[in-house]
Design a protein around this motif. Sequence first.
Motif, PDB file in Angstrom:
ATOM      1  N   GLN A  34      18.363  11.373 -57.675  1.00 41.25           N
ATOM      2  CA  GLN A  34      19.474  11.755 -58.536  1.00 41.25           C
ATOM      3  C   GLN A  34      19.542  13.268 -58.651  1.00 41.25           C
ATOM      4  O   GLN A  34      18.529  13.920 -58.890  1.00 41.25           O
ATOM      5  N   ASP A  35      20.728  13.791 -58.495  1.00 40.34           N
ATOM      6  CA  ASP A  35      20.977  15.227 -58.597  1.00 40.34           C
ATOM      7  C   ASP A  35      21.845  15.461 -59.830  1.00 40.34           C
ATOM      8  O   ASP A  35      23.060  15.308 -59.784  1.00 40.34           O
ATOM      9  N   GLY A  36      21.199  15.769 -60.933  1.00 41.38           N
ATOM     10  CA  GLY A  36      21.962  15.973 -62.165  1.00 41.38           C
ATOM     11  C   GLY A  36      22.476  14.679 -62.742  1.00 41.38           C
ATOM     12  O   GLY A  36      23.632  14.603 -63.163  1.00 41.38           O
ATOM     13  N   MET A  37      21.632  13.646 -62.793  1.00 36.57           N
ATOM     14  CA  MET A  37      22.099  12.333 -63.265  1.00 36.57           C
ATOM     15  C   MET A  37      22.498  12.361 -64.734  1.00 36.57           C
ATOM     16  O   MET A  37      23.330  11.573 -65.166  1.00 36.57           O
ATOM     17  N   ILE A  38      21.877  13.250 -65.522  1.00 40.70           N
ATOM     18  CA  ILE A  38      22.358  13.500 -66.879  1.00 40.70           C
ATOM     19  C   ILE A  38      22.918  14.907 -66.881  1.00 40.70           C
ATOM     20  O   ILE A  38      22.191  15.881 -66.716  1.00 40.70           O
ATOM     21  N   ASP A  39      24.202  14.995 -67.061  1.00 41.88           N
ATOM     22  CA  ASP A  39      24.928  16.249 -66.880  1.00 41.88           C
ATOM     23  C   ASP A  39      25.257  16.868 -68.239  1.00 41.88           C
ATOM     24  O   ASP A  39      25.947  16.258 -69.062  1.00 41.88           O
TER      25      ASP A  39
ATOM     26  N   PRO B  60      27.665  11.089 -63.186  1.00 44.57           N
ATOM     27  CA  PRO B  60      26.533  11.357 -64.060  1.00 44.57           C
ATOM     28  C   PRO B  60      26.786  10.900 -65.487  1.00 44.57           C
ATOM     29  O   PRO B  60      27.931  10.774 -65.927  1.00 44.57           O
ATOM     30  N   ILE B  61      25.696  10.703 -66.196  1.00 47.83           N
ATOM     31  CA  ILE B  61      25.785  10.390 -67.617  1.00 47.83           C
ATOM     32  C   ILE B  61      26.044  11.685 -68.376  1.00 47.83           C
ATOM     33  O   ILE B  61      25.444  12.716 -68.095  1.00 47.83           O
ATOM     34  N   ASN B  62      26.968  11.620 -69.312  1.00 46.54           N
ATOM     35  CA  ASN B  62      27.273  12.803 -70.121  1.00 46.54           C
ATOM     36  C   ASN B  62      27.418  12.393 -71.584  1.00 46.54           C
ATOM     37  O   ASN B  62      27.193  11.225 -71.944  1.00 46.54           O
ATOM     38  N   ALA B  63      27.816  13.329 -72.408  1.00 49.97           N
ATOM     39  CA  ALA B  63      27.901  13.062 -73.841  1.00 49.97           C
ATOM     40  C   ALA B  63      28.930  11.988 -74.169  1.00 49.97           C
ATOM     41  O   ALA B  63      28.790  11.270 -75.170  1.00 49.97           O
ATOM     42  N   ALA B  64      29.941  11.843 -73.332  1.00 55.71           N
ATOM     43  CA  ALA B  64      31.013  10.896 -73.626  1.00 55.71           C
ATOM     44  C   ALA B  64      30.658   9.469 -73.241  1.00 55.71           C
ATOM     45  O   ALA B  64      31.052   8.519 -73.936  1.00 55.71           O
ATOM     46  N   ASN B  65      29.916   9.280 -72.135  1.00 59.95           N
ATOM     47  CA  ASN B  65      29.671   7.910 -71.684  1.00 59.95           C
ATOM     48  C   ASN B  65      28.255   7.410 -71.965  1.00 59.95           C
ATOM     49  O   ASN B  65      27.892   6.296 -71.603  1.00 59.95           O
TER      50      ASN B  65
ATOM     51  N   CYS C 242      19.812   8.956 -77.067  1.00 62.96           N
ATOM     52  CA  CYS C 242      20.542   8.195 -76.056  1.00 62.96           C
ATOM     53  C   CYS C 242      19.571   7.403 -75.185  1.00 62.96           C
ATOM     54  O   CYS C 242      18.364   7.662 -75.183  1.00 62.96           O
ATOM     55  N   TYR C 243      20.118   6.475 -74.410  1.00 66.06           N
ATOM     56  CA  TYR C 243      19.263   5.563 -73.643  1.00 66.06           C
ATOM     57  C   TYR C 243      19.919   5.151 -72.337  1.00 66.06           C
ATOM     58  O   TYR C 243      21.144   4.977 -72.259  1.00 66.06           O
ATOM     59  N   ALA C 244      19.068   4.952 -71.307  1.00 71.58           N
ATOM     60  CA  ALA C 244      19.494   4.383 -70.025  1.00 71.58           C
ATOM     61  C   ALA C 244      18.286   3.724 -69.377  1.00 71.58           C
ATOM     62  O   ALA C 244      17.139   4.094 -69.647  1.00 71.58           O
ATOM     63  N   ARG C 245      18.548   2.755 -68.502  1.00 74.73           N
ATOM     64  CA  ARG C 245      17.465   2.116 -67.768  1.00 74.73           C
ATOM     65  C   ARG C 245      17.878   1.900 -66.321  1.00 74.73           C
ATOM     66  O   ARG C 245      19.068   1.857 -65.994  1.00 74.73           O
TER      67      ARG C 245
ATOM     68  N   GLY D 269      21.473  22.663 -68.737  1.00 78.98           N
ATOM     69  CA  GLY D 269      20.647  22.213 -67.627  1.00 78.98           C
ATOM     70  C   GLY D 269      20.881  20.747 -67.326  1.00 78.98           C
ATOM     71  O   GLY D 269      21.415  20.014 -68.152  1.00 78.98           O
ATOM     72  N   ASN D 270      20.456  20.327 -66.127  1.00 80.94           N
ATOM     73  CA  ASN D 270      20.660  18.960 -65.678  1.00 80.94           C
ATOM     74  C   ASN D 270      19.347  18.313 -65.271  1.00 80.94           C
ATOM     75  O   ASN D 270      18.436  18.978 -64.771  1.00 80.94           O
ATOM     76  N   LEU D 271      19.261  17.007 -65.464  1.00 81.31           N
ATOM     77  CA  LEU D 271      18.060  16.252 -65.131  1.00 81.31           C
ATOM     78  C   LEU D 271      18.063  15.868 -63.654  1.00 81.31           C
ATOM     79  O   LEU D 271      19.029  15.298 -63.152  1.00 81.31           O
ATOM     80  N   MET D 272      16.957  16.178 -62.979  1.00 83.69           N
ATOM     81  CA  MET D 272      16.794  15.874 -61.567  1.00 83.69           C
ATOM     82  C   MET D 272      15.721  14.794 -61.405  1.00 83.69           C
ATOM     83  O   MET D 272      14.760  14.735 -62.185  1.00 83.69           O
ATOM     84  N   LEU D 273      15.870  13.952 -60.383  1.00 82.63           N
ATOM     85  CA  LEU D 273      14.924  12.876 -60.129  1.00 82.63           C
ATOM     86  C   LEU D 273      14.625  12.789 -58.637  1.00 82.63           C
ATOM     87  O   LEU D 273      15.525  12.556 -57.827  1.00 82.63           O
ATOM     88  N   ASN D 274      13.358  13.005 -58.277  1.00 82.03           N
ATOM     89  CA  ASN D 274      12.884  12.857 -56.907  1.00 82.03           C
ATOM     90  C   ASN D 274      11.969  11.648 -56.800  1.00 82.03           C
ATOM     91  O   ASN D 274      11.371  11.211 -57.785  1.00 82.03           O
TER      92      ASN D 274
END
Length: 451
Positions: free
Chosen positions: A194-199, A259-264, A237-240, A176-181
């Motif tokens: 954001q549409d699937g900002m964490i992929d 999008p942010i993924n496991a690698a980045n 993991c973390y993002a701001r 699943g992917n994280l959505m932000l409205n």
Amino acid sequence: MAFYLSLTVYRKTTLLLAALITLASFSLKGQISTISTNGWANNSVNTVIFRKNSLVTWQNIQYAAYYDQDQYVVLAKRKTGETTWQNQRTPYKGDATDAHKSISIIIDGDGYLHVTWGQHNNPLNYAVSTKPGSLQLGEKQGMTGNKENKVSYPEFYKLPAGDILFLYRDGASGNGNLMLNRYVLTQKKWIRVQDGMIDGEGQRNAYWQMSIDIKGIIHLSWVWRESPDVASNHDMCYARSVDGGVTWQKSNGEKYTLPINAANAEYACKIPHQSELINQTSMFADAAGHPFIATYWREAGQTVPQYHLIYHDGKAWRVNNLGFRKTPFTLSGAGTKSIPVSRPQIIAWKNGARQAVAFIFRDAERGNKISIAVTNNVLKGAWQLSDISNNPVGAWEPTYDTELWKNKGVLDLFVQPVIQIDGEGKGNVKPQPVTVLEWKTQAIIKSKKIK
């Protein structure tokens, strides 16, 4: 959500609660007000920690939401500090038998109440009050109309100017992917930020927690999971974001390529699979923008999962192991299950030049009471421990009025005794009181030391 208890004692404890607990008799240390006496208690849906929010205050009116004994969404309000609540049963039901399908509420900058309920991989359930201050909801509606057919874990957050953020998972556990409205107050409409900002890249999904600091900076942290089995949780993991979620950074200011993924992703703490790492906990950021994440896991070579605080001190990520638990348990399997501890809720306040922090939790070791662990200096991590409730609250998890705490430093906890039968089971207990407990930080500071 998935929990498996390896110890027979916890299974027996859960069965005892289901069969014998007279939950209506519980008492609390602090000022208590009763919203209702008919809260659904056959699982933990009214008290799961990922309710954002169970309580919310706007202009000295506090709002609450819960499922009643017939599984209807009920809204309530009172003037802050008063004990009498006005209740309104809505026409909406939410299949309260699934503990994922909690109710979340928020008030926008114009005073309208936004409500979502009954979400677990199904179409969006969302409605808005007919006027500011009202408990009357309008018709169900969409937000953006896009990717709203498989919604899980809906959460509301309020920005300083009155706009609202809405987070949810699109897809299933492990994929699943994280959505932000964002609800734009001046336009009175939702936009997709954001549409699937964490992929999850079709292989995993993020289970997150979020906080907005006093400057409006969004802090987001998450664990990865590859399957519905909670044992596959790993890492933190973390993002701001400093612009309402449009762009995202790492803790050092480096801009993410979305999008942010496991690698980045930035890894605040590497935690292996099979570590009893829990998901969907809580976090906050102090006045300097330093993030603090509350969670629990079992460290390598140890047998007992412990509560941990992961935080950034402005230079590097640090980990504080609270270390007071003594009983092992194992997390494994799918569905909402019984568990001997709650996920931790975290609050923080200034203690002179220091940062004080409190974990609010529930643990079978302490009789399933509402408990609190406090440090008056987070950099030293000398934790004190005490109980807030006198009697058990079953499978309760802590949620609180984030707006009231943020604006006035008053901690109002949503409290209802509930049970949780293993594997998304349904209990058979009578309805229980839905209450609010007001707790003072002065009382927290005076709590007794761990021995």
